[in-house]
Design an enzyme around this catalytic site. Sequence first.
Site, PDB file in Angstrom:
ATOM      1  N   ALA A 137       0.814  -1.217   0.000  1.00  0.00           N
ATOM      2  CA  ALA A 137       0.000   0.000   0.000  1.00  0.00           C
ATOM      3  C   ALA A 137       0.847   1.267   0.000  1.00  0.00           C
ATOM      4  O   ALA A 137       0.408   2.306  -0.496  1.00  0.00           O
ATOM      5  CB  ALA A 137      -0.932  -0.003   1.201  1.00  0.00           C
ATOM      6  N   THR A 138       2.046   1.201   0.573  1.00  0.00           N
ATOM      7  CA  THR A 138       2.898   2.398   0.559  1.00  0.00           C
ATOM      8  C   THR A 138       3.202   2.787  -0.888  1.00  0.00           C
ATOM      9  O   THR A 138       3.069   3.962  -1.264  1.00  0.00           O
ATOM     10  CB  THR A 138       4.208   2.136   1.342  1.00  0.00           C
ATOM     11  OG1 THR A 138       3.850   1.816   2.692  1.00  0.00           O
ATOM     12  CG2 THR A 138       5.115   3.348   1.341  1.00  0.00           C
ATOM     13  N   ASN A 164      -5.894   3.111  11.213  1.00  0.00           N
ATOM     14  CA  ASN A 164      -5.124   1.967  11.702  1.00  0.00           C
ATOM     15  C   ASN A 164      -4.816   2.026  13.195  1.00  0.00           C
ATOM     16  O   ASN A 164      -4.397   1.036  13.769  1.00  0.00           O
ATOM     17  CB  ASN A 164      -3.814   1.837  10.910  1.00  0.00           C
ATOM     18  CG  ASN A 164      -3.052   3.140  10.826  1.00  0.00           C
ATOM     19  OD1 ASN A 164      -3.567   4.136  10.327  1.00  0.00           O
ATOM     20  ND2 ASN A 164      -1.843   3.159  11.335  1.00  0.00           N
ATOM     21  N   GLN A 179      -6.997  -0.991   5.930  1.00  0.00           N
ATOM     22  CA  GLN A 179      -7.567  -1.611   7.140  1.00  0.00           C
ATOM     23  C   GLN A 179      -9.053  -1.927   6.972  1.00  0.00           C
ATOM     24  O   GLN A 179      -9.698  -2.365   7.933  1.00  0.00           O
ATOM     25  CB  GLN A 179      -7.338  -0.705   8.364  1.00  0.00           C
ATOM     26  CG  GLN A 179      -5.877  -0.446   8.697  1.00  0.00           C
ATOM     27  CD  GLN A 179      -5.117  -1.676   9.230  1.00  0.00           C
ATOM     28  OE1 GLN A 179      -5.709  -2.720   9.514  1.00  0.00           O
ATOM     29  NE2 GLN A 179      -3.796  -1.564   9.345  1.00  0.00           N
ATOM     30  N   SER A 229      -3.278  -3.603   0.636  1.00  0.00           N
ATOM     31  CA  SER A 229      -2.054  -4.271   1.078  1.00  0.00           C
ATOM     32  C   SER A 229      -2.341  -5.740   1.349  1.00  0.00           C
ATOM     33  O   SER A 229      -3.360  -6.072   1.973  1.00  0.00           O
ATOM     34  CB  SER A 229      -1.564  -3.596   2.351  1.00  0.00           C
ATOM     35  OG  SER A 229      -0.467  -4.298   2.879  1.00  0.00           O
ATOM     36  N   GLY A 230      -1.437  -6.614   0.896  1.00  0.00           N
ATOM     37  CA  GLY A 230      -1.644  -8.051   1.078  1.00  0.00           C
ATOM     38  C   GLY A 230      -1.439  -8.532   2.503  1.00  0.00           C
ATOM     39  O   GLY A 230      -2.213  -9.340   3.017  1.00  0.00           O
ATOM     40  N   HIS A 231      -0.390  -7.991   3.164  1.00  0.00           N
ATOM     41  CA  HIS A 231      -0.023  -8.611   4.439  1.00  0.00           C
ATOM     42  C   HIS A 231      -0.981  -8.291   5.583  1.00  0.00           C
ATOM     43  O   HIS A 231      -0.861  -8.857   6.664  1.00  0.00           O
ATOM     44  CB  HIS A 231       1.443  -8.287   4.811  1.00  0.00           C
ATOM     45  CG  HIS A 231       1.719  -6.882   5.205  1.00  0.00           C
ATOM     46  ND1 HIS A 231       1.913  -6.518   6.509  1.00  0.00           N
ATOM     47  CD2 HIS A 231       1.848  -5.744   4.480  1.00  0.00           C
ATOM     48  CE1 HIS A 231       2.173  -5.210   6.562  1.00  0.00           C
ATOM     49  NE2 HIS A 231       2.135  -4.723   5.344  1.00  0.00           N
ATOM     50  N   THR A 278       9.633  -6.893 -13.162  1.00  0.00           N
ATOM     51  CA  THR A 278       9.064  -8.231 -13.324  1.00  0.00           C
ATOM     52  C   THR A 278       8.098  -8.531 -12.181  1.00  0.00           C
ATOM     53  O   THR A 278       8.425  -8.323 -11.019  1.00  0.00           O
ATOM     54  CB  THR A 278      10.194  -9.284 -13.360  1.00  0.00           C
ATOM     55  OG1 THR A 278      11.081  -8.924 -14.410  1.00  0.00           O
ATOM     56  CG2 THR A 278       9.648 -10.681 -13.586  1.00  0.00           C
ATOM     57  N   CYS A 299       3.989   1.263  12.648  1.00  0.00           N
ATOM     58  CA  CYS A 299       4.843   2.143  11.842  1.00  0.00           C
ATOM     59  C   CYS A 299       5.373   3.313  12.647  1.00  0.00           C
ATOM     60  O   CYS A 299       6.280   4.000  12.213  1.00  0.00           O
ATOM     61  CB  CYS A 299       4.070   2.685  10.657  1.00  0.00           C
ATOM     62  SG  CYS A 299       3.381   1.383   9.697  1.00  0.00           S
TER      63      CYS A 299
HETATM   64  N1  PLP Z   1      -2.165   2.372   5.154  1.00  0.00           N
HETATM   65  C1  PLP Z   1      -2.576   1.881   6.333  1.00  0.00           C
HETATM   66  C2  PLP Z   1      -3.866   2.363   6.922  1.00  0.00           C
HETATM   67  C3  PLP Z   1      -1.800   0.932   7.010  1.00  0.00           C
HETATM   68  O1  PLP Z   1      -2.222   0.452   8.204  1.00  0.00           O
HETATM   69  C4  PLP Z   1      -0.586   0.512   6.417  1.00  0.00           C
HETATM   70  C5  PLP Z   1       0.294  -0.432   7.135  1.00  0.00           C
HETATM   71  O2  PLP Z   1       0.494  -0.343   8.337  1.00  0.00           O
HETATM   72  C6  PLP Z   1      -0.205   1.049   5.171  1.00  0.00           C
HETATM   73  C7  PLP Z   1      -1.019   1.983   4.575  1.00  0.00           C
HETATM   74  C8  PLP Z   1       1.058   0.624   4.487  1.00  0.00           C
HETATM   75  O3  PLP Z   1       0.902  -0.663   3.931  1.00  0.00           O
HETATM   76  P1  PLP Z   1       2.146  -1.502   3.392  1.00  0.00           P
HETATM   77  O4  PLP Z   1       2.811  -2.085   4.584  1.00  0.00           O
HETATM   78  O5  PLP Z   1       1.528  -2.550   2.502  1.00  0.00           O
HETATM   79  O6  PLP Z   1       3.011  -0.586   2.611  1.00  0.00           O
END
Ligand code: PLP
Length: 374
Positions: free
Chosen positions: A68-69, A148, A178, A198-200, A236, A321
């Site tokens: 997502a970043t 988050n 989220q 975001s996948g994780h 890739t 984070c």
């Molecule tokens: N946006 C939100 C609301 C998140 O909670 C997070 C991850 O903590 C991110 C963005 C960033 O996601 P990623 O770790 O996939 O870059």
Amino acid sequence: MIYFDNAATTKPCAEAVAAVNDALERFANPSSLHKLGLEAELIVTDARETVAEALGAKAEEIYFTSGATESSNTAIFGAFRAHGKRKNRLVITSVEHPATAAPAQLLEELGCEVIRVSPREDGRFYAEDIAAAVDDNTFMLSMMLVNNETGYILPVQETFSLVKRKHPYVLLHCDCVQGFMKIPFKVKKLGADMISLSGHKIHAPKGIGALYLRKGVHIPPLLYGGGQEKGFRSGTESVPLIAGFGAAVKKLSPTVKERLDYVGGLRDRLARKCSENGFSVNSLPDASPYVVSISVKGLRSEVLLHYLEKRDICVSSGSACSKGKKSSVLGEFGLDAVSDSTVRVSFCADNTADEVDELIKQLTNAENDLCKVK
Ligand code: PLP
């Protein structure tokens, strides 16, 4: 081990792990023209269709990214490069994740006017407040769906609809990290032009995510090179991670509502037992039940976190984070007074009522052991 840090990351599900392993075996480059390449390409196509269907989008509107970043950076810098010469204002909220807040700050340093809309005194955002910050000089509005740190659900649909009516050319981006696979939403109803995923956070591996880009929206890429992802995201494709992402979405997609109800039950139990024991629940009752911010008066977040960790319970202080840095988000929500004593409990559907009870037991022990002066 009791894992209550699912907003930071989730354990990959068995289906995702199997899909990753399978794709590691089928190792060819999806751009290769031979049949092994085609096989790898089919894995990517299948995952793209799965993610698109879960969002109510078309497959061609989904671009895989590293997370997502990257998705949010692509959206924000892309919108600026496409429209920033004519329009100078970017509107975000004051509680965005750094994946949005940091690119916005960089644009501010480059001369953009960045408006950060705060919640009202009641800790809630109002669609009309955010929409009012958008003017004729605005090129983009970016706001998250679920916060988050508190689970607060922002009024994205109402805000986007107000803005679209008055300023139809403003690009609307939503960080749905989220919310995806946790609370039901579809892109059309949400009204977003761009969505970061975001996948994780949904039991897929780390290092994979997606950007939904509504058909007809044109922004330049962040990465240039071999022209993969229709030229929008060169490099890739990570076929194994994409396969894992697709498998997790395929597994979770049919049970969004069911899991929401189940996790809602866990949140209600936690909230009830917190209030019985004098611990504060900082999250609002209508927040996403997946994220619950709580405080034990007189106990600092880090102290409590390590006390719990020694008893095999993983929680987080604020967001993962914001490691080492005090996040301003809780203050924005009017929670300044408790922000030093806050821990974030974030659920997934694998958590149980017994685990909630154990957490409460250990919070009570922590209070008895550590809060000598009350
Ligand atoms: N946006 C939100 C609301 C998140 O909670 C997070 C991850 O903590 C991110 C963005 C960033 O996601 P990623 O770790 O996939 O870059």
